[in-house]
Design a protein around this motif. Structure first.
Motif, mmCIF file in Angstrom:
data_model
loop_
_atom_site.group_PDB
_atom_site.id
_atom_site.type_symbol
_atom_site.label_atom_id
_atom_site.label_comp_id
_atom_site.label_asym_id
_atom_site.label_seq_id
_atom_site.Cartn_x
_atom_site.Cartn_y
_atom_site.Cartn_z
ATOM 1 N N TRP A 26 0.838 -1.199 0.000
ATOM 2 C CA TRP A 26 0.000 0.000 0.000
ATOM 3 C C TRP A 26 0.869 1.243 0.000
ATOM 4 C CZ3 TRP A 26 -4.892 0.329 -1.193
ATOM 5 C CH2 TRP A 26 -5.643 -0.846 -1.146
ATOM 6 N N LEU A 46 -4.175 -4.954 -6.236
ATOM 7 C CA LEU A 46 -5.525 -4.553 -6.643
ATOM 8 C C LEU A 46 -5.381 -3.638 -7.860
ATOM 9 C CD1 LEU A 46 -7.160 -3.811 -3.177
ATOM 10 C CD2 LEU A 46 -7.473 -5.833 -4.606
ATOM 11 N N GLY A 64 -13.783 3.902 -2.635
ATOM 12 C CA GLY A 64 -13.040 2.861 -3.337
ATOM 13 C C GLY A 64 -13.769 2.497 -4.607
ATOM 14 N N LYS A 97 -10.095 -1.638 5.239
ATOM 15 C CA LYS A 97 -10.077 -3.086 4.976
ATOM 16 C C LYS A 97 -11.482 -3.684 5.110
ATOM 17 C CE LYS A 97 -5.357 -4.014 6.506
ATOM 18 N NZ LYS A 97 -4.550 -4.689 7.548
ATOM 19 N N ILE A 101 -12.042 -2.617 0.957
ATOM 20 C CA ILE A 101 -11.246 -3.672 0.339
ATOM 21 C C ILE A 101 -12.038 -4.962 0.205
ATOM 22 C CG2 ILE A 101 -9.118 -5.048 0.520
ATOM 23 C CD1 ILE A 101 -8.755 -2.022 -0.076
ATOM 24 N N ALA A 104 -13.501 -4.962 -3.158
ATOM 25 C CA ALA A 104 -12.634 -4.571 -4.276
ATOM 26 C C ALA A 104 -12.397 -5.696 -5.276
ATOM 27 C CB ALA A 104 -11.292 -4.049 -3.752
#
Length: 187
Positions: A26, A46, A64, A97, A101, A104
């Motif tokens: 990240w 990702l 996101g 998260k 995520i 995602a």
């Protein structure tokens, strides 16, 4: 001289720590240096997915989504939530998260599927035009797959609709119309 800090200059240190708490890979996306009102987070695992952080009404909004510019995909769901301006890096990372995520991978998969189908459609149209070009001259036609011009002077256009292909013909004589309808009746 303006002494007000931009969102990026004020919160970059916080989001650099958020990236550490997020784990391996990240980082802050440095490609968007000129966008002082937002911070983008990314991870190579990702691919083509971004997390955008910006200040809105005394909160930090975190979004996101699949990167539209890569896929030209506008059907994905935007994951979003807000946190307090005083929230710590560890808590923000945990929230990202759990709230962003987690969806995602599925959104990236849907975008890849869409992208593959679009490539297949484009190839199918290319093949169709090749087959038509063996029969008639092709001509550009606004908002259609192609225009057609036959040696007899008949002109037309081919469009794709939700229920299949549509063929519209122009400049038909009575005799040509009857022949075409007769041919269609044999299909």
């Amino acid at each position: 001289m303006n002494n007000t800090k931009t969102f990026k200059s004020a919160y970059l240190p916080l989001f650099e720590r958020v990236c550490v708490f997020m784990g391996s890979g990240w980082r802050i996306n440095k490609l968007h240096q000129d966008e002082e009102h937002l911070i983008k987070l990314m991870n190579p695992t990702l691919k083509n997915y971004s997390i955008v952080c910006r200040k809105e009404k005394d909160r930090i909004m975190i979004y996101g989504s699949v990167d539209y510019y890569h896929y030209h995909y506008r059907y994905g769901k935007l994951a979003k939530y807000s946190v307090s301006l005083t929230r710590n890096a560890s808590a923000i990372a945990k929230d990202i998260k759990q709230k962003i995520i987690i969806t995602a991978v599925g959104e990236i998969s849907k975008a890849n599927e869409y992208h593959q189908k679009e490539k297949e459609k484009k190839e199918q149209k290319r093949i169709l035009k090749g087959m038509l070009a063996q029969q008639v001259k092709l001509d550009s036609y606004h908002n259609a797959i192609t225009g057609i011009v036959a040696s007899s002077g008949i002109r037309g256009r081919v469009k794709e609709g939700y229920d299949g292909y549509n063929l519209k013909l122009y400049k038909l004589t009575t005799e040509q119309l009857v022949k075409i309808v007769g041919f269609v009746s044999t299909l």
